[in-house]
Every structure is written in structure tokens, then in C-alpha cells.
Scaffold this active site. Structure first.
Site, PDB file in Angstrom:
ATOM      1  N   LYS A   9       0.837  -1.198   0.000  1.00  0.00           N
ATOM      2  CA  LYS A   9       0.000   0.000   0.000  1.00  0.00           C
ATOM      3  C   LYS A   9       0.877   1.255   0.000  1.00  0.00           C
ATOM      4  CE  LYS A   9      -3.142   2.614   2.964  1.00  0.00           C
ATOM      5  NZ  LYS A   9      -2.256   3.790   2.919  1.00  0.00           N
ATOM      6  N   LEU A  69      -4.513   0.074   7.522  1.00  0.00           N
ATOM      7  CA  LEU A  69      -3.392   1.006   7.558  1.00  0.00           C
ATOM      8  C   LEU A  69      -3.945   2.407   7.357  1.00  0.00           C
ATOM      9  CD1 LEU A  69      -0.596  -0.814   5.489  1.00  0.00           C
ATOM     10  CD2 LEU A  69      -0.716  -0.537   7.965  1.00  0.00           C
ATOM     11  N   ASP A  70      -3.370   3.373   8.054  1.00  0.00           N
ATOM     12  CA  ASP A  70      -3.848   4.745   7.945  1.00  0.00           C
ATOM     13  C   ASP A  70      -3.650   5.286   6.537  1.00  0.00           C
ATOM     14  OD1 ASP A  70      -4.429   4.607  10.627  1.00  0.00           O
ATOM     15  OD2 ASP A  70      -2.510   5.461  11.250  1.00  0.00           O
ATOM     16  N   PHE A  71      -4.300   6.400   6.265  1.00  0.00           N
ATOM     17  CA  PHE A  71      -4.224   7.038   4.954  1.00  0.00           C
ATOM     18  C   PHE A  71      -2.783   7.406   4.597  1.00  0.00           C
ATOM     19  CE2 PHE A  71      -4.607  10.846   2.207  1.00  0.00           C
ATOM     20  CZ  PHE A  71      -5.325  10.292   1.157  1.00  0.00           C
ATOM     21  N   THR A  90      -0.063   5.926   5.928  1.00  0.00           N
ATOM     22  CA  THR A  90       0.828   4.815   6.260  1.00  0.00           C
ATOM     23  C   THR A  90       0.932   3.881   5.067  1.00  0.00           C
ATOM     24  OG1 THR A  90       0.191   4.936   8.595  1.00  0.00           O
ATOM     25  CG2 THR A  90       1.248   2.915   7.854  1.00  0.00           C
TER      26      THR A  90
END
Length: 357
Positions: free
Chosen positions: A155, A190-192, A194
Site C-alpha cells: 500500500k 493502515l492509515d491514509f 501509512t
């Protein structure tokens, strides 16, 4: 004068009318004569045994006359397809990726699921002969054990791990291959901002196994900080620090070096709460400038898997990850292959943005 036989492979025979002719039939080398003799000398009545000229089926002849068939016994359909025990409806639909168990519970309460034409009830079990419909659409359920599909996705920053976003931001699901049945389930989030390793599977049971805290799967992150930790801060982060949603701590913390104001660390923890790593460093007065997940459980982020690319886990590794026994023989070739997994890079599918009011 004897009548000619219609079959060139079967010699003409006469029906035994007397005891002497019956004995002659027993001495005849013809297999038809032997069958007639067995039918005549049987203690059962002629009506029970059937007409003497009625041919036996190949299955009966093979089961009685063939030495191989007598050694292994007749093959029955029950031996080829062992009975399958019914399972809870929530577990079955979650395993096929239709929805999570909690979502299925809500759908049952709302009356959106039917089993054999009737509204499903909580705790109901289904088997291979049941017809299940969700929102009026038939769900093709298969109760044969199969290997779950698992994807490894790198990602990048700037993608959200959600299918629905009011702001219309790019989603990680836009890059994944389309499934014919079920849907992809993200293992954790996962964060935006990260990046790193993100797992997807089409098996809800496996997704729950990988995410549930009771299985204690480690998550490893590479963290870049604006500044450097001192001994007291390291002690606080590894022994436990109080956050808004409870106590949090790193199971390990190692210095990975760096230059200037940026310093890298490797941390591991057994949880995956929202922004947990960032909040822990903020609690000791340091800001995270970059965060990347490099390992989830036993699966590490491959070096050749670049940002925005995905690869499918081989079938043998998927069985091992799910804790399932690998089948002794394979009925069809594995399309995923046995060599090094292939890398894929897909463009995000176009999604029209919502107009701002």
C-alpha cells in the site's frame, strides 16, 4: 437342427428341462450355462431369483466375480463424498466473504437472509442441500475444503482501506483483481498516510484468525521520527504507556539508524488499534514523519514488491497460513503455480467523484 445364434460371441444353448439337462448345463463351459445352473440349484425360489436368462449388471458381476473388486469392496457414492456436518450460517457466509459474522448477525435480525424460502433465525445451521439467499439473491455455497486466496499488497501513502469514503479518496480495493464469488477482506487496516504490507483474503474465517488478538500475531513497523529516543522514553514505550483506549506497549524496539534530524526505528506489537503506533510516539513527545509496515505474522514484505503492486500467496503457503491440512493429492493444477509468485500492477478503477454541494 439348431437355430443359429444372433451373437457371434455367445454359443447357442438350450434351456434345461430335466434334471439331466440341468446337470449337463453345469458342465457346459459357457458362462451363461453356469449362471443358469447357479440360478436352478439356488435354495431360493425361481420367482425370487429372477428369470435365468436375465443378465446381471456389470457392477454386480464385478463385485462378485472380480478378485480385485472383492478385495477392495464395491465403491459407493458415500465413500466418494463423505457427509458434511451442518455449520452455523454466520460462519458459512463469512468464510465465503459475503460479510463478517457481525454483519451477518445484523442481516438475520433485519430479515434479509432466507434459508429454503423461510426467514433465517439466529443460530441456524446450513448444509450442502440448503438454499441460502441474501437480499433475494441466491448464494452459491460450496462445502468442499479449499485453499483460501491470500493477496500481498504494498500500500502506498494516499489510499484509504475502505470501500466507501465520503471524501472520494482512492481506495486500495480499486487496485485488486475482481472476484467472481465473494469479496476481498482486508486483514487489518493502515492509515491514509501509512504504507507497507497489507493482506487480503476471500475467506472470512482466515481473516478473523489473522486479526483476532487471541492469536497474537506480531506486526512489525519501520518508523522514522523527527528526533531520537532517550532511555527513559524507550522504557516507557516497552513497559506500557496509557492511551485514551487503554494500555499500549511495544513488544520490541530497536534502533535502525539515520542521519540528521530523522531517525529510524523498528518496532513490533501484537495489536492493530487505530493509529496506535503514531499515538504512542506522540505520547512521549515525538512526531512520526513516516510509517511503514514490513511484516504481518510470518509474512514479510518482499523487497521486489514495489508500491501499488500485489502478488498472490502460493496455495501451499495459504494452507499453512490458514492452519489447514494440505490435500494429499491435487485434483487440478494450481493456477498460482509452484515457483516464485508473479507480481501484478493494476491501475485504479475509475470511480466518479461526488459533486460538492
Amino acid at each position: 437342427m439348431r437355430k443359429k445364434s444372433r451373437s457371434p460371441l455367445r454359443p447357442p444353448t438350450k434351456k434345461p428341462t430335466t434334471r439331466a439337462s440341468s446337470g449337463a448345463a453345469e458342465q457346459s463351459p459357457s458362462p451363461r450355462g453356469r449362471r443358469q445352473a447357479g440360478a436352478t440349484d439356488s435354495p431360493r425360489s425361481r420367482s425370487d431369483a429372477g428369470p435365468p436368462d436375465f443378465p446381471r449388471s456389470r457392477r454386480e458381476a464385478g463385485a462378485k466375480d472380480s478378485p480385485r473388486a472383492s478385495a477392495r469392496g464395491p465403491r459407493r457414492r458415500e465413500d466418494l463424498n463423505p457427509p458434511v456436518e451442518p455449520e452455523r450460517l454466520q460462519k458459512v457466509l463469512a468464510r465465503f466473504g459475503i460479510g463478517s459474522r457481525r454483519e451477518v448477525d445484523d442481516w438475520i435480525a433485519e430479515g434479509r437472509i432466507e434459508v429454503n424460502g423461510e426467514i433465517a433465525v439466529p443460530g441456524q445451521k446450513v448444509g450442502p442441500g440448503d438454499r441460502v439467499k441474501v437480499n433475494g439473491r441466491l448464494v452459491p455455497l460450496r462445502f468442499v475444503a479449499r485453499a483460501p486466496r491470500v493477496l500481498l499488497y504494498h500500500k502506498p501513502e494516499g489510499e484509504i482501506v475502505s470501500r466507501d469514503d465520503p471524501e472520494g479518496r482512492p481506495s486500495v480495493f480499486d487496485r485488486l483483481p475482481i472476484l467472481r464469488r465473494g469479496r476481498w477482506i482486508a486483514v487489518g487496516r493502515l492509515d491514509f498516510n501509512t504504507s507497507g504490507l497489507l493482506l487480503f483474503t476471500d475467506d472470512g474465517t482466515l481473516a478473523n484468525r489473522l486479526m483476532h488478538p487471541s492469536f497474537e500475531l506480531e506486526r512489525e513497523y519501520a518508523v522514522r521520527l523527527l528526533g531520537q529516543l532517550d532511555e527513559q522514553q524507550i522504557e516507557s514505550l516497552t513497559s506500557g504507556i496509557q492511551l485514551e483506549d487503554g494500555l499500549a506497549k511495544f513488544s520490541s524496539l530497536a534502533d535502525a539508524g539515520g542521519e540528521g534530524v530523522n531517525h529510524w526505528y523498528r518496532v513490533t506489537l501484537f495489536e492493530g488499534r487505530n493509529r496506535e503506533v503514531r499515538r504512542m510516539f506522540e505520547a512521549v513527545g515525538l512526531t512520526v514523519s513516516r510509517l511503514m509496515r514490513v511484516r504481518y505474522g510470518s509474512i514479510e514484505l518482499p523487497a521486489r514488491l514495489k508500491r501499488g503492486m500485489w502478488m498472490e500467496l502460493p496455495e501451499a503457503d495459504a494452507y499453512e497460513l490458514a492452519g489447514l491440512p494440505r490435500p494429499q493429492r491435487q485434483t487440478r493444477p494450481d493456477p498460482r503455480g509452484s515457483g516464485e509468485p508473479k507480481l501484478h500492477r493494476t491501475r485504479p478503477r475509475y470511480t466518479p467523484k461526488k459533486r460538492s454541494e
